[in-house]
Design a protein around this motif. Sequence first.
Motif, PDB file in Angstrom:
ATOM      1  N   MET A   1       0.901  -1.064  -0.066  1.00 32.15           N
ATOM      2  CA  MET A   1       0.049   0.227  -0.123  1.00 32.15           C
ATOM      3  C   MET A   1       0.806   1.118   0.245  1.00 32.15           C
ATOM      4  SD  MET A   1      -2.574   1.079   3.027  1.00 32.15           S
ATOM      5  CE  MET A   1      -2.774  -0.538   3.777  1.00 32.15           C
ATOM      6  N   ALA A   2       0.692   1.778  -0.499  1.00 32.26           N
ATOM      7  CA  ALA A   2       1.218   3.837  -0.993  1.00 32.26           C
ATOM      8  C   ALA A   2       0.895   4.128   0.045  1.00 32.26           C
ATOM      9  CB  ALA A   2       0.956   4.252  -1.773  1.00 32.26           C
ATOM     10  N   PRO A   3       2.109   5.014   1.157  1.00 34.66           N
ATOM     11  CA  PRO A   3       1.498   5.173   2.704  1.00 34.66           C
ATOM     12  C   PRO A   3       0.582   6.673   2.258  1.00 34.66           C
ATOM     13  CG  PRO A   3       4.154   5.067   2.387  1.00 34.66           C
ATOM     14  CD  PRO A   3       3.547   4.289   1.239  1.00 34.66           C
ATOM     15  N   SER A   4       0.375   7.320   1.147  1.00 30.88           N
ATOM     16  CA  SER A   4      -0.242   8.662   1.517  1.00 30.88           C
ATOM     17  C   SER A   4      -1.839   7.630   1.022  1.00 30.88           C
ATOM     18  CB  SER A   4       0.404   9.038  -0.484  1.00 30.88           C
ATOM     19  OG  SER A   4      -0.375   8.539  -1.565  1.00 30.88           O
ATOM     20  N   THR A   5      -1.660   6.660   0.882  1.00 39.80           N
ATOM     21  CA  THR A   5      -2.883   6.429   0.877  1.00 39.80           C
ATOM     22  C   THR A   5      -4.050   6.560   2.423  1.00 39.80           C
ATOM     23  OG1 THR A   5      -3.051   5.112  -0.569  1.00 39.80           O
ATOM     24  CG2 THR A   5      -4.710   4.570   0.524  1.00 39.80           C
ATOM     25  N   ALA A   6      -3.833   5.673   3.447  1.00 42.02           N
ATOM     26  CA  ALA A   6      -4.185   5.718   4.487  1.00 42.02           C
ATOM     27  C   ALA A   6      -4.083   7.241   4.952  1.00 42.02           C
ATOM     28  CB  ALA A   6      -3.043   4.559   5.021  1.00 42.02           C
ATOM     29  N   THR A   7      -2.903   8.014   4.487  1.00 41.69           N
ATOM     30  CA  THR A   7      -3.613   9.515   5.514  1.00 41.69           C
ATOM     31  C   THR A   7      -4.162  10.365   4.455  1.00 41.69           C
ATOM     32  OG1 THR A   7      -0.785   9.699   5.616  1.00 41.69           O
ATOM     33  CG2 THR A   7      -1.448  11.661   5.422  1.00 41.69           C
ATOM     34  N   ALA A   8      -4.442   9.790   3.637  1.00 39.86           N
ATOM     35  CA  ALA A   8      -5.627  10.590   2.689  1.00 39.86           C
ATOM     36  C   ALA A   8      -7.086  10.177   2.584  1.00 39.86           C
ATOM     37  CB  ALA A   8      -5.517  10.035   1.319  1.00 39.86           C
ATOM     38  N   ILE A   9      -7.313   9.236   3.356  1.00 40.70           N
ATOM     39  CA  ILE A   9      -8.493   8.664   3.807  1.00 40.70           C
ATOM     40  C   ILE A   9      -9.507   8.758   5.106  1.00 40.70           C
ATOM     41  CG2 ILE A   9     -10.088   6.439   4.702  1.00 40.70           C
ATOM     42  CD1 ILE A   9      -7.998   4.406   2.327  1.00 40.70           C
ATOM     43  N   ARG A  10      -8.350   8.950   6.316  1.00 43.72           N
ATOM     44  CA  ARG A  10      -8.294   9.760   7.730  1.00 43.72           C
ATOM     45  C   ARG A  10      -8.277  11.281   6.831  1.00 43.72           C
ATOM     46  NH1 ARG A  10      -2.904   5.883   9.561  1.00 43.72           N
ATOM     47  NH2 ARG A  10      -4.420   4.205  10.108  1.00 43.72           N
ATOM     48  N   GLN A  11      -7.240  12.208   6.710  1.00 47.95           N
ATOM     49  CA  GLN A  11      -7.721  13.190   6.134  1.00 47.95           C
ATOM     50  C   GLN A  11      -9.359  13.746   5.614  1.00 47.95           C
ATOM     51  OE1 GLN A  11      -4.090  15.130   4.477  1.00 47.95           O
ATOM     52  NE2 GLN A  11      -6.031  17.548   4.313  1.00 47.95           N
ATOM     53  N   ALA A  12      -9.652  13.065   5.014  1.00 48.97           N
ATOM     54  CA  ALA A  12     -10.937  13.235   4.270  1.00 48.97           C
ATOM     55  C   ALA A  12     -12.373  12.839   5.443  1.00 48.97           C
ATOM     56  CB  ALA A  12     -10.992  12.225   2.959  1.00 48.97           C
TER      57      ALA A  12
ATOM     58  N   ASP B   1       1.814   5.017  -6.865  1.00 44.96           N
ATOM     59  CA  ASP B   1       2.094   6.510  -7.158  1.00 44.96           C
ATOM     60  C   ASP B   1       1.050   7.701  -6.368  1.00 44.96           C
ATOM     61  OD1 ASP B   1       4.172   5.972  -8.924  1.00 44.96           O
ATOM     62  OD2 ASP B   1       3.423   4.882 -10.202  1.00 44.96           O
ATOM     63  N   ASP B   2       0.219   6.737  -5.222  1.00 46.88           N
ATOM     64  CA  ASP B   2      -0.276   7.716  -4.747  1.00 46.88           C
ATOM     65  C   ASP B   2      -1.076   8.135  -5.156  1.00 46.88           C
ATOM     66  OD1 ASP B   2       1.684   8.212  -2.459  1.00 46.88           O
ATOM     67  OD2 ASP B   2       2.676  10.186  -4.317  1.00 46.88           O
ATOM     68  N   GLY B   3      -1.368   7.270  -6.322  1.00 50.76           N
ATOM     69  CA  GLY B   3      -3.377   7.367  -6.882  1.00 50.76           C
ATOM     70  C   GLY B   3      -4.417   7.688  -5.943  1.00 50.76           C
ATOM     71  N   VAL B   4      -4.765   6.783  -5.178  1.00 52.55           N
ATOM     72  CA  VAL B   4      -5.920   7.862  -4.219  1.00 52.55           C
ATOM     73  C   VAL B   4      -5.811   9.444  -2.985  1.00 52.55           C
ATOM     74  CG1 VAL B   4      -7.182   7.286  -1.510  1.00 52.55           C
ATOM     75  CG2 VAL B   4      -6.898   5.402  -3.473  1.00 52.55           C
ATOM     76  N   HIS B   5      -4.605   9.608  -2.884  1.00 51.94           N
ATOM     77  CA  HIS B   5      -4.239  10.720  -2.557  1.00 51.94           C
ATOM     78  C   HIS B   5      -4.608  11.837  -3.501  1.00 51.94           C
ATOM     79  CE1 HIS B   5      -1.899  14.288  -1.750  1.00 51.94           C
ATOM     80  NE2 HIS B   5      -1.616  14.176  -0.660  1.00 51.94           N
ATOM     81  N   ASN B   6      -4.045  11.649  -5.089  1.00 58.09           N
ATOM     82  CA  ASN B   6      -3.867  12.525  -5.909  1.00 58.09           C
ATOM     83  C   ASN B   6      -5.543  12.699  -5.936  1.00 58.09           C
ATOM     84  OD1 ASN B   6      -1.291  13.015  -6.012  1.00 58.09           O
ATOM     85  ND2 ASN B   6      -0.693  11.233  -7.448  1.00 58.09           N
ATOM     86  N   ALA B   7      -6.517  11.568  -6.358  1.00 58.65           N
ATOM     87  CA  ALA B   7      -7.331  12.277  -6.387  1.00 58.65           C
ATOM     88  C   ALA B   7      -8.650  12.915  -5.310  1.00 58.65           C
ATOM     89  CB  ALA B   7      -8.077  10.606  -6.643  1.00 58.65           C
ATOM     90  N   PHE B   8      -8.089  12.332  -4.537  1.00 61.91           N
ATOM     91  CA  PHE B   8      -8.258  13.085  -2.871  1.00 61.91           C
ATOM     92  C   PHE B   8      -9.023  14.596  -3.054  1.00 61.91           C
ATOM     93  CE2 PHE B   8     -10.393   9.523  -0.067  1.00 61.91           C
ATOM     94  CZ  PHE B   8     -10.767   9.124  -1.028  1.00 61.91           C
ATOM     95  N   ALA B   9      -7.329  14.900  -3.335  1.00 62.98           N
ATOM     96  CA  ALA B   9      -6.479  16.289  -3.821  1.00 62.98           C
ATOM     97  C   ALA B   9      -7.267  17.000  -5.197  1.00 62.98           C
ATOM     98  CB  ALA B   9      -5.141  15.805  -3.569  1.00 62.98           C
ATOM     99  N   GLU B  10      -7.320  16.370  -5.881  1.00 62.85           N
ATOM    100  CA  GLU B  10      -7.917  16.969  -6.932  1.00 62.85           C
ATOM    101  C   GLU B  10      -9.738  17.442  -6.579  1.00 62.85           C
ATOM    102  OE1 GLU B  10      -9.095  16.583 -11.608  1.00 62.85           O
ATOM    103  OE2 GLU B  10      -7.305  15.016 -10.889  1.00 62.85           O
ATOM    104  N   LEU B  11     -10.520  16.098  -5.687  1.00 57.21           N
ATOM    105  CA  LEU B  11     -11.294  16.739  -5.781  1.00 57.21           C
ATOM    106  C   LEU B  11     -11.530  17.225  -4.473  1.00 57.21           C
ATOM    107  CD1 LEU B  11     -12.228  13.015  -6.489  1.00 57.21           C
ATOM    108  CD2 LEU B  11     -12.713  15.105  -8.225  1.00 57.21           C
ATOM    109  N   GLY B  12     -10.381  17.852  -3.843  1.00 58.69           N
ATOM    110  CA  GLY B  12     -11.720  18.952  -2.952  1.00 58.69           C
ATOM    111  C   GLY B  12     -11.147  18.492  -1.300  1.00 58.69           C
ATOM    112  N   LEU B  13     -11.582  16.878  -1.690  1.00 64.61           N
ATOM    113  CA  LEU B  13     -11.830  16.476   0.264  1.00 64.61           C
ATOM    114  C   LEU B  13     -10.103  16.066   1.138  1.00 64.61           C
ATOM    115  CD1 LEU B  13     -13.657  14.756  -1.865  1.00 64.61           C
ATOM    116  CD2 LEU B  13     -13.307  12.933  -0.763  1.00 64.61           C
TER     117      LEU B  13
END
Length: 280
Positions: free
Chosen positions: A20-31, A267-279
Amino acid sequence: MTRIAFLDVDGTILEHGSVMAPSTATAIRQARENGHLVWLSTGRSAGDIHPDVLAIGFDGAITNGGAYATQADRTLVERPLARADVDTLERYFEAHGIHYFLQTHGGVFASPGMGAVMNEYRRERHAQRAAELEAQGLPPEQPLWREPRPVSEVDRDAVAKAVFVSPSTDTVAHAAAELGDGFHVIPGSIPLPGGSNGEIGQAGVTKGSAITDVLAELGLSATDAIGIGDSWNDVEMFEVVGTPVAMGNAVPELQRLAGRVTTAVLDDGVHNAFAELGLI
């Protein structure tokens, strides 16, 4: 505005059961901290989701490709296969020499030979990933998988779907034609080097049907829903959410169906999607 994101697991959160990319968990928790809802939407059984994924924290889970949806201790969707349909599937697999899993809400059960096929695949994938990390001067990662139980132990009145691995390249089309309209047959997401693999569930039971039910239960609009995935079992999810997103590792046809594409799983796919969508 509260939005709800539905995330596939294999190929979206996990690199097909391994890392798992480390940024994935971070992005989900931040959202979630930002007030948004994040649900799993996976073809996996609830009992087959690795604890490292569950430890991220989610607001609910759609599992078994839409046969179940749960929120805390509530079951919102429960649509297992009829016992007669399970018998039909097993007769088909055995007649054609096809290895298979049967999935219930609680676990995964392997036919004789299926466990060995998958273990060899996982060993190869993990070795490949270890070589990539070594080339980058990084330590190896622990594989994230569990051993299935034998199919002799399954409760055939509780089966939600089947997953198969076949030596033939045309089994998806052949199974759809032979089994008929009562079944939903799609290509699988296991990147094996030869043959074919797929998933078979009840016709009309998909991630999309479960998402529609979940949104109605939560009083949310499809306009506010995001679906992120990489596999053919994500097609119906893409169809019912307002913002479908394909992973960068999805095949081109799925990327075209989604219309919006993020980067690949590692390559931080979930993180980048969440960032682009403003979550986040």
